[in-house]
Design an enzyme around this catalytic site. Structure first.
Site, PDB file in Angstrom:
ATOM      1  N   THR A  12      26.796  49.119  56.939  1.00  0.00           N
ATOM      2  CA  THR A  12      25.361  49.283  57.183  1.00  0.00           C
ATOM      3  C   THR A  12      24.523  48.145  56.605  1.00  0.00           C
ATOM      4  O   THR A  12      23.358  47.999  56.958  1.00  0.00           O
ATOM      5  CB  THR A  12      24.855  50.617  56.599  1.00  0.00           C
ATOM      6  OG1 THR A  12      25.168  50.668  55.199  1.00  0.00           O
ATOM      7  CG2 THR A  12      25.508  51.794  57.308  1.00  0.00           C
ATOM      8  N   GLY A  13      25.087  47.318  55.704  1.00  0.00           N
ATOM      9  CA  GLY A  13      24.359  46.179  55.141  1.00  0.00           C
ATOM     10  C   GLY A  13      24.274  45.037  56.131  1.00  0.00           C
ATOM     11  O   GLY A  13      24.839  45.094  57.234  1.00  0.00           O
ATOM     12  N   SER A  40      25.177  57.466  53.869  1.00  0.00           N
ATOM     13  CA  SER A  40      25.347  57.187  55.302  1.00  0.00           C
ATOM     14  C   SER A  40      26.499  57.964  55.917  1.00  0.00           C
ATOM     15  O   SER A  40      26.552  58.149  57.134  1.00  0.00           O
ATOM     16  CB  SER A  40      25.578  55.684  55.522  1.00  0.00           C
ATOM     17  OG  SER A  40      24.458  54.930  55.124  1.00  0.00           O
ATOM     18  N   ARG A 118      37.254  36.382  44.185  1.00  0.00           N
ATOM     19  CA  ARG A 118      37.435  34.953  44.489  1.00  0.00           C
ATOM     20  C   ARG A 118      38.186  34.210  43.394  1.00  0.00           C
ATOM     21  O   ARG A 118      38.809  33.189  43.661  1.00  0.00           O
ATOM     22  CB  ARG A 118      36.078  34.293  44.759  1.00  0.00           C
ATOM     23  CG  ARG A 118      35.494  34.674  46.112  1.00  0.00           C
ATOM     24  CD  ARG A 118      34.228  33.911  46.424  1.00  0.00           C
ATOM     25  NE  ARG A 118      33.504  34.554  47.524  1.00  0.00           N
ATOM     26  CZ  ARG A 118      32.202  34.494  47.697  1.00  0.00           C
ATOM     27  NH1 ARG A 118      31.448  33.802  46.844  1.00  0.00           N
ATOM     28  NH2 ARG A 118      31.622  35.100  48.698  1.00  0.00           N
ATOM     29  N   CYS A 158      29.027  31.303  50.884  1.00  0.00           N
ATOM     30  CA  CYS A 158      28.420  30.826  52.130  1.00  0.00           C
ATOM     31  C   CYS A 158      27.854  29.409  51.998  1.00  0.00           C
ATOM     32  O   CYS A 158      27.921  28.620  52.936  1.00  0.00           O
ATOM     33  CB  CYS A 158      27.325  31.781  52.591  1.00  0.00           C
ATOM     34  SG  CYS A 158      26.116  32.202  51.331  1.00  0.00           S
ATOM     35  N   SER A 187      18.547  35.411  54.576  1.00  0.00           N
ATOM     36  CA  SER A 187      19.603  36.348  54.980  1.00  0.00           C
ATOM     37  C   SER A 187      20.771  36.307  54.009  1.00  0.00           C
ATOM     38  O   SER A 187      21.547  37.258  53.930  1.00  0.00           O
ATOM     39  CB  SER A 187      20.083  36.054  56.402  1.00  0.00           C
ATOM     40  OG  SER A 187      20.521  34.714  56.518  1.00  0.00           O
ATOM     41  N   GLU A 210      24.685  31.357  41.827  1.00  0.00           N
ATOM     42  CA  GLU A 210      25.006  30.531  42.989  1.00  0.00           C
ATOM     43  C   GLU A 210      25.432  29.119  42.611  1.00  0.00           C
ATOM     44  O   GLU A 210      26.309  28.530  43.242  1.00  0.00           O
ATOM     45  CB  GLU A 210      23.796  30.490  43.921  1.00  0.00           C
ATOM     46  CG  GLU A 210      24.109  30.071  45.334  1.00  0.00           C
ATOM     47  CD  GLU A 210      24.812  31.144  46.145  1.00  0.00           C
ATOM     48  OE1 GLU A 210      25.230  30.828  47.267  1.00  0.00           O
ATOM     49  OE2 GLU A 210      24.949  32.290  45.666  1.00  0.00           O
ATOM     50  N   LYS A 213      29.063  29.068  41.482  1.00  0.00           N
ATOM     51  CA  LYS A 213      29.949  29.211  42.646  1.00  0.00           C
ATOM     52  C   LYS A 213      30.026  27.896  43.418  1.00  0.00           C
ATOM     53  O   LYS A 213      31.109  27.475  43.839  1.00  0.00           O
ATOM     54  CB  LYS A 213      29.430  30.314  43.579  1.00  0.00           C
ATOM     55  CG  LYS A 213      29.496  31.720  43.016  1.00  0.00           C
ATOM     56  CD  LYS A 213      28.816  32.698  43.977  1.00  0.00           C
ATOM     57  CE  LYS A 213      28.629  34.067  43.372  1.00  0.00           C
ATOM     58  NZ  LYS A 213      27.823  34.947  44.240  1.00  0.00           N
ATOM     59  N   HIS A 251      22.020  27.681  55.884  1.00  0.00           N
ATOM     60  CA  HIS A 251      21.945  27.019  54.582  1.00  0.00           C
ATOM     61  C   HIS A 251      22.057  25.513  54.792  1.00  0.00           C
ATOM     62  O   HIS A 251      22.994  25.029  55.452  1.00  0.00           O
ATOM     63  CB  HIS A 251      23.081  27.475  53.668  1.00  0.00           C
ATOM     64  CG  HIS A 251      22.933  28.872  53.148  1.00  0.00           C
ATOM     65  ND1 HIS A 251      21.820  29.645  53.361  1.00  0.00           N
ATOM     66  CD2 HIS A 251      23.785  29.634  52.393  1.00  0.00           C
ATOM     67  CE1 HIS A 251      21.986  30.832  52.766  1.00  0.00           C
ATOM     68  NE2 HIS A 251      23.169  30.835  52.176  1.00  0.00           N
ATOM     69  N   THR A 338      25.405  33.480  57.695  1.00  0.00           N
ATOM     70  CA  THR A 338      26.012  34.790  57.939  1.00  0.00           C
ATOM     71  C   THR A 338      27.090  34.742  59.032  1.00  0.00           C
ATOM     72  O   THR A 338      27.815  35.709  59.208  1.00  0.00           O
ATOM     73  CB  THR A 338      24.964  35.870  58.292  1.00  0.00           C
ATOM     74  OG1 THR A 338      24.395  35.588  59.560  1.00  0.00           O
ATOM     75  CG2 THR A 338      23.901  35.973  57.228  1.00  0.00           C
TER      76      THR A 338
END
Length: 362
Positions: A12-13, A40, A118, A158, A187, A210, A213, A251, A338
């Site tokens: 649902t995300g 949900s 990860r 991402c 997003s 971020e 990463k 991005h 995404t």
């Protein structure tokens, strides 16, 4: 061919919704299960995402009537219904690690969009064009987990998709240092402008976790498998700053790169990018871009709005390659966060896992 039965955990995300749209008409995969939080569970998917559907495409017809299951309570049942699952849940990292291992131990392979595993040493973090050989670690992971079918594989952050693919074919020339500033779409935070009006006409110079990463994950991708573990590469040294910008998707990265010895020419670099193909292209995987890296000669490209959807959002774009006064070169990169950066990258990884025999039909 017989299609693989697929579950989406965290459906649902925003990333989960993207997975659901990518399963529509997929030649190899059949969406069979959607699972989410207890609030949900029991609703149809259409009911569960009512008022918060964030995709530009409508909800796929095949997904609307699927009754959402409980991602945590129904693990054994879900594992019995599918050949593997995609995971994109919004939980604490230790809870995600435990949940993904629970699915794997139920003999259900997990292809994860989450960051929780990860840095688990025997979990491959794979960009199919860059490090498919890291799948070799899966037998060691299965031995640790005590499984025959089950394992976890993850996709990378991402934002690194906007610059690491461009550096990858240049490593043989002795890349020494990389400085990167990423300008990341909303997003990536699971938001739209409707749900995050504070981002309109705004820029936030911080995205939690971020930068670490961005600096460290490419080193795992460029590492090697040794004694059942992935040993990260020692270099190149990467320093990063990551900013949230008022862009819906895509991005962008401003990249500066230095070489240890004599730098390759600009013509050589462009040639390397144009010719860069990986295992995904060799196998002609359904989601693989024909041309992985696109280079634009125009001085004002790539642009998120114009170029993020290249090859279904699975290609990456580069431009503005030129000499720098402090580093050898600088350039700009772009990736759809995404698609190539999240759900699409995970779908491509799942295709690679199926093609290489790591995921089979039950």
């Amino acid at each position: 061919m017989e299609k693989y039965k697929v579950g989406v955990i965290g459906g649902t995300g925003m990333v989960g919704q993207r997975f659901v749209t990518l399963m529509e008409n997929h030649p190899w995969f059949q969406l069979t299960v959607i699972a989410a939080s207890p609030r949900s569970a029991g609703k149809t998917y259409e009911e569960a995402v009512s008022g918060r559907w964030a995709m530009t495409k409508p909800i796929p017809e095949e997904a609307k009537g699927i009754v959402v299951m409980d991602a945590q309570a129904d693990v054994e049942k879900i594992a019995s219904l599918v050949d593997f699952v995609f995971c994109a849940v919004d939980m604490k990292k230790d809870e995600i690690r435990a949940l993904e291992e629970k699915y794997a131990k139920a003999e259900c392979p997990v292809v994860s969009n989450n960051s929780a595993h990860r840095w688990t040493e025997d979990v491959p973090m794979v960009v199919p064009e860059m490090n498919p050989q890291h799948l070799d670690v899966i037998p060691a992971q299965r031995k640790r987990l005590g499984t025959k079918r089950g394992f976890i594989a993850v996709k990378s952050n991402c934002s690194i998709q906007a610059y690491a693919p461009a550096i990858h074919p240049l490593l043989k020339y002795g890349v020494d240092k990389v400085l990167v500033c990423t300008y990341q779409a909303i997003s990536g935070a699971g938001k739209t402008f409707e749900r995050w009006p504070e981002m309109i006409d705004n820029l936030i110079p911080y995205i939690g976790g971020e930068e670490e990463k961005s600096e460290q994950e490419p080193l795992k991708v460029w590492g090697h498998v040794e004694d059942g573990k992935i040993v990260k590469a020692e270099g190149p040294a990467i320093t990063a700053q990551c900013l949230r910008v008022p862009v819906s998707d895509g991005h962008t990265a401003a990249v500066f790169v230095s070489f240890k010895g004599e730098a390759p020419s600009m013509e050589t670099i462009k040639e390397e990018w144009a010719n860069f193909k990986g295992r995904a292209q060799e196998l002609e995987l359904p989601s693989a871009p024909k041309q992985f890296i696109h280079y634009f000669e125009e001085p004002d490209r790539p642009q998120a709005k114009l170029d993020r959807e290249l090859e279904g959002g699975m290609a990456v774009s580069m431009g503005r390659l030129r000499p720098d006064t402090q580093y050898d070169y600088k350039f700009v990169g772009l990736a759809h966060n995404t698609l190539r950066g999240a759900a699409g990258g995970a779908v491509l990884l799942a295709e690679l896992l199926c093609a290489e025999g790591y995921i089979d039909h039950k």
